[in-house]
Motif scaffolding. Sequence first.
Motif, PDB file in Angstrom:
ATOM      1  N   ASP A 180       0.814  -1.217   0.000  1.00  0.00           N
ATOM      2  CA  ASP A 180       0.000   0.000   0.000  1.00  0.00           C
ATOM      3  C   ASP A 180       0.843   1.260   0.000  1.00  0.00           C
ATOM      4  OD1 ASP A 180       1.038  -0.358   2.490  1.00  0.00           O
ATOM      5  OD2 ASP A 180      -0.790   0.186   3.580  1.00  0.00           O
ATOM      6  N   ARG A 181       2.120   1.124  -0.353  1.00  0.00           N
ATOM      7  CA  ARG A 181       3.005   2.280  -0.406  1.00  0.00           C
ATOM      8  C   ARG A 181       3.127   2.775  -1.840  1.00  0.00           C
ATOM      9  NH1 ARG A 181       5.167   2.666   4.942  1.00  0.00           N
ATOM     10  NH2 ARG A 181       3.970   1.073   6.035  1.00  0.00           N
ATOM     11  N   ARG A 182       3.840   3.880  -1.993  1.00  0.00           N
ATOM     12  CA  ARG A 182       4.022   4.431  -3.337  1.00  0.00           C
ATOM     13  C   ARG A 182       4.829   3.470  -4.207  1.00  0.00           C
ATOM     14  NH1 ARG A 182       6.551  10.217  -2.808  1.00  0.00           N
ATOM     15  NH2 ARG A 182       8.112   8.973  -1.757  1.00  0.00           N
ATOM     16  N   GLY A 183       4.442   3.410  -5.468  1.00  0.00           N
ATOM     17  CA  GLY A 183       5.081   2.472  -6.382  1.00  0.00           C
ATOM     18  C   GLY A 183       6.548   2.737  -6.611  1.00  0.00           C
ATOM     19  N   ASP A 184       7.002   3.978  -6.398  1.00  0.00           N
ATOM     20  CA  ASP A 184       8.398   4.267  -6.694  1.00  0.00           C
ATOM     21  C   ASP A 184       9.345   3.632  -5.693  1.00  0.00           C
ATOM     22  OD1 ASP A 184       7.624   5.916  -4.644  1.00  0.00           O
ATOM     23  OD2 ASP A 184       8.513   7.741  -5.463  1.00  0.00           O
ATOM     24  N   VAL A 185       8.822   3.185  -4.548  1.00  0.00           N
ATOM     25  CA  VAL A 185       9.687   2.522  -3.566  1.00  0.00           C
ATOM     26  C   VAL A 185      10.109   1.158  -4.095  1.00  0.00           C
ATOM     27  CG1 VAL A 185       9.864   1.636  -1.217  1.00  0.00           C
ATOM     28  CG2 VAL A 185       8.645   3.778  -1.651  1.00  0.00           C
ATOM     29  N   ILE A 186       9.151   0.331  -4.464  1.00  0.00           N
ATOM     30  CA  ILE A 186       9.507  -0.985  -4.994  1.00  0.00           C
ATOM     31  C   ILE A 186      10.151  -0.852  -6.366  1.00  0.00           C
ATOM     32  CG2 ILE A 186       7.316  -1.553  -6.130  1.00  0.00           C
ATOM     33  CD1 ILE A 186       9.440  -3.922  -3.925  1.00  0.00           C
ATOM     34  N   ALA A 187       9.844   0.232  -7.086  1.00  0.00           N
ATOM     35  CA  ALA A 187      10.503   0.460  -8.383  1.00  0.00           C
ATOM     36  C   ALA A 187      11.999   0.656  -8.193  1.00  0.00           C
ATOM     37  CB  ALA A 187       9.890   1.673  -9.078  1.00  0.00           C
ATOM     38  N   ALA A 188      12.400   1.243  -7.061  1.00  0.00           N
ATOM     39  CA  ALA A 188      13.828   1.406  -6.778  1.00  0.00           C
ATOM     40  C   ALA A 188      14.509   0.052  -6.649  1.00  0.00           C
ATOM     41  CB  ALA A 188      14.019   2.226  -5.499  1.00  0.00           C
ATOM     42  N   ARG A 189      13.801  -0.912  -6.075  1.00  0.00           N
ATOM     43  CA  ARG A 189      14.377  -2.251  -5.974  1.00  0.00           C
ATOM     44  C   ARG A 189      14.430  -2.913  -7.345  1.00  0.00           C
ATOM     45  NH1 ARG A 189      14.329  -7.674  -4.787  1.00  0.00           N
ATOM     46  NH2 ARG A 189      15.404  -8.268  -2.858  1.00  0.00           N
ATOM     47  N   GLY A 190      13.409  -2.677  -8.158  1.00  0.00           N
ATOM     48  CA  GLY A 190      13.409  -3.233  -9.502  1.00  0.00           C
ATOM     49  C   GLY A 190      14.597  -2.754 -10.320  1.00  0.00           C
ATOM     50  N   LEU A 191      14.933  -1.469 -10.186  1.00  0.00           N
ATOM     51  CA  LEU A 191      16.097  -0.938 -10.891  1.00  0.00           C
ATOM     52  C   LEU A 191      17.378  -1.603 -10.409  1.00  0.00           C
ATOM     53  CD1 LEU A 191      17.419   1.121 -12.817  1.00  0.00           C
ATOM     54  CD2 LEU A 191      17.425   2.747 -10.898  1.00  0.00           C
ATOM     55  N   LEU A 192      17.495  -1.772  -9.091  1.00  0.00           N
ATOM     56  CA  LEU A 192      18.678  -2.438  -8.544  1.00  0.00           C
ATOM     57  C   LEU A 192      18.771  -3.870  -9.053  1.00  0.00           C
ATOM     58  CD1 LEU A 192      21.102  -2.749  -6.648  1.00  0.00           C
ATOM     59  CD2 LEU A 192      19.474  -3.253  -4.809  1.00  0.00           C
TER      60      LEU A 192
END
Length: 201
Positions: A180-192
């Motif tokens: 339920d958090r902003r998508g850009d948080v998990i997107a940061a992990r996706g980039l990593l």
Amino acid sequence: MQLRAPAIVCSSRPHGETAAIARLLTADHGIVAGYVAGGRGRQMRPVLIPGNSVEAELRARSASQLPFAKLELVQSRGPWLTEPLPAAAIAWVTALTSSALPERQPFPALYGALAGLLNAICFAPSARDWAMPLLSYETLLLRELGYGGPQHAPKEDDWQATLHALDAMGRRLDRYLLADRRGDVIAARGLLRERLGRIEG
């Protein structure tokens, strides 16, 4: 509220025309948010880089008030922001910490683990040397928040197994902490994860 303590900058967002609100991880007080006057100016912007170690002084008249924060830079992560893998790793672990932890609850084990992980990311010879510590930090964070974690870690010399373990952990984090958090948080992990995947096994 009044405290002075070493802290790790986990996030910073603009506030008004010149200020910023920083979220800082401390050993004894957990995540603490503070109003940084001039936080968007040339002098303070380099101090508010996520991952930086600072000496923080926070003051507020009441526990419910957002405290004013004065920050002194102790160690900068700025030099590593031009390196794709370290930059992505620092962005991820600080965003995760800032997003997942409740404010003003102490997590001394996480503070020590994050400090050690950031040093590993910046000073280890390659990403292979800090991928397992990163996985260990994610596991510790889940356990500290009461979600348990995987019991068996992959062998450090098996890069493909490490990547598979990171993928499995990513699903757990997305499900339990970041759904339920902003998508850009998990997107940061996706980039990593994408950048780690380019390392030959």
